[in-house]
Structure formats: C-alpha cells, structure tokens
Design a protein around this motif. Structure first.
Motif, PDB file in Angstrom:
ATOM      1  N   ASP A 126       0.858  -1.180   0.000  1.00 25.27           N
ATOM      2  CA  ASP A 126       0.000   0.000   0.000  1.00 25.27           C
ATOM      3  C   ASP A 126       0.894   1.230   0.000  1.00 25.27           C
ATOM      4  OD1 ASP A 126      -1.776   2.075   0.466  1.00 25.27           O
ATOM      5  OD2 ASP A 126      -2.894   1.026   2.024  1.00 25.27           O
ATOM      6  N   HIS A 128       0.130   4.103   0.769  1.00 24.43           N
ATOM      7  CA  HIS A 128      -0.298   5.051   1.803  1.00 24.43           C
ATOM      8  C   HIS A 128      -0.512   4.314   3.123  1.00 24.43           C
ATOM      9  CE1 HIS A 128      -0.954   8.331  -1.120  1.00 24.43           C
ATOM     10  NE2 HIS A 128      -1.346   7.363  -1.938  1.00 24.43           N
ATOM     11  N   ASP A 131      -0.175   7.646   5.925  1.00 23.27           N
ATOM     12  CA  ASP A 131      -0.878   8.886   5.595  1.00 23.27           C
ATOM     13  C   ASP A 131      -1.740   8.663   4.357  1.00 23.27           C
ATOM     14  OD1 ASP A 131      -1.211  11.641   4.300  1.00 23.27           O
ATOM     15  OD2 ASP A 131      -0.273  12.189   6.202  1.00 23.27           O
ATOM     16  N   GLU A 132      -2.985   9.107   4.409  1.00 20.31           N
ATOM     17  CA  GLU A 132      -3.904   8.886   3.295  1.00 20.31           C
ATOM     18  C   GLU A 132      -3.595   9.757   2.092  1.00 20.31           C
ATOM     19  OE1 GLU A 132      -7.866   9.418   4.647  1.00 20.31           O
ATOM     20  OE2 GLU A 132      -7.894   7.610   5.897  1.00 20.31           O
ATOM     21  N   THR A 133      -2.891  10.863   2.301  1.00 20.63           N
ATOM     22  CA  THR A 133      -2.623  11.791   1.204  1.00 20.63           C
ATOM     23  C   THR A 133      -1.176  11.718   0.723  1.00 20.63           C
ATOM     24  OG1 THR A 133      -2.153  13.593   2.770  1.00 20.63           O
ATOM     25  CG2 THR A 133      -4.416  13.370   1.962  1.00 20.63           C
TER      26      THR A 133
END
Length: 220
Positions: A126, A128, A131-133
């Motif tokens: 993944d 991310h 952090d999602e951004t």
C-alpha cells in the motif's frame, strides 16, 4: 504496539499480553515466510499452521492476508523511522556522518528484518500505509527533512522536501540493488549510495545557503 500502527487492518485489538504476543507472532511469522516461500505463495492457512493456530483463528485479528501484510509493512516503516530518528539524535554526529549512518540503518533493515527486502518502504502492499494523502516515500522524506532542520539548525527551505524525496529514491534503488545477490549487501553499491547522497545534499545546501545570504544582504 502493532495495533497502533495499523488499526484499520486489525479486526481485533489485543488487550492482554498474551493476545499482543500472538499478534506480533503472526507478523513475525509472515515476515519469515515471505523470505522462505515468497509473498505470492503465502496463505492465511500457511501462516496459521506455522504460528500454531487454526485457520479461523487468524481472522480473530485480521481480515485476511492483505491486512496482515499491511500491518507488517507499517510496522517496518515505523521501525525504520524510529531507528533513523535515534541515529540523527546523536549530537556528536556531523551531518555527513549522519547521512552515512542513515544508509547504514536502511541496510541493517535489509539484513535484520525478515521480509524487508521485498516489503521495503511498503509500496508493494500500500503506497499510503501511514498517511492517506502522502505516499510512504513522502512520509519518510518529510520525517527526515523536518528532523534534519531541527537537528542541524537548517533554514527550512521551501524545496527541501522535494530534494530529500530525491534522496529517498536514490537510497531505496541503490540499496535494493546492493542486496540483489549478496545477503549482507554489496559494499560498492552501499558506499556509492552514501557518497551520492552526501554530495547531493551538500551541493543543495551550499547553493541554497548562498541564495539565502544574498537575500539577507538585500534586506540589510
């Protein structure tokens, strides 16, 4: 604690020492199996058998193989950041020595953390993890840039993050190459990684310092 690093991947949060130990054992076993059989051949049943659990027992903690891998990759990324911070917190190190040390920290992860050669910064699982951004690589770069500014009293230049991201890309590519056919890492590629990073950062700091001094003189 592992549940703190990948809460979204965890079905059950261990509240007791025994459960936490089982949680960690699942991650440790998965890491070892990645080196042993490859990620493509992993199954939750294989992990459960090696851990000594029933197949359904794994699902008490995780939603499946992807969730286990996500938790493991996140743990590795956190460990890398912690070790890097610990190294650069050494007040006896000049920045050049710190750069060499950071390359050493990354190499040590390849040598000592099972599964890390495949997982590395976690992009295979993944991009991310934390952090999602921001991507994992940007998270590493921002963490190191911020710590570098504080540790070495560097003026926080607007493009520092972008330059540190370049360094992360260089380090990841060359260190990975160093371990392709050498379990301890090819010293040539490791040394070249340190040399290139130190020179790149040194040139950047020198050029931006000159610009900062020029602007300062204009204001005087």
């Amino acid at each position: 604690m592992s549940t703190d690093i990948a809460g979204a991947s965890v079905r059950r949060i261990p509240r007791q020492d025994r459960s936490e130990q089982r949680f960690e054992l699942i991650l440790d076993t998965t890491a070892a199996l990645i080196d042993e059989v490859g990620y493509g051949n992993l199954t939750t049943s294989l992990i459960a058998k090696r851990v000594g659990m029933s197949g359904p027992g794994i699902y008490r903690y995780f939603d499946g193989l992807q969730a286990i891998a996500t938790a493991l990759a996140t743990r590795n990324l956190r460990r890398l950041l912690e070790r890097a911070t610990e190294l650069t917190s050494d007040t006896s190190l000049e920045w050049e020595a710190a750069m060499h040390g950071l390359v050493g920290v990354y190499c040590d992860m390849f040598r000592s953390e099972p599964g890390f050669r495949w997982l590395r910064l976690g992009d295979a699982i993944d991009r991310h993890l934390i952090d999602e951004t921001e991507t994992n690589r940007t998270v590493v770069a921002r963490h190191m840039a911020n710590h570098f500014v504080q540790r070495y009293d560097v003026f926080p230049r607007i493009d520092l993050l972008a330059h540190v991201e370049v360094m992360v890309e260089i380090a990841d590519s060359l260190v990975a190459r160093a371990f392709v056919s050498n379990s301890q890492g090819d010293e040539f590629f490791i040394a070249e990684t340190s040399r290139l990073l130190t020179r790149y950062l040194g040139e950047y700091l020198a050029s931006t310092l000159e610009e900062a001094e020029r602007l300062q003189s204009l204001k005087a």
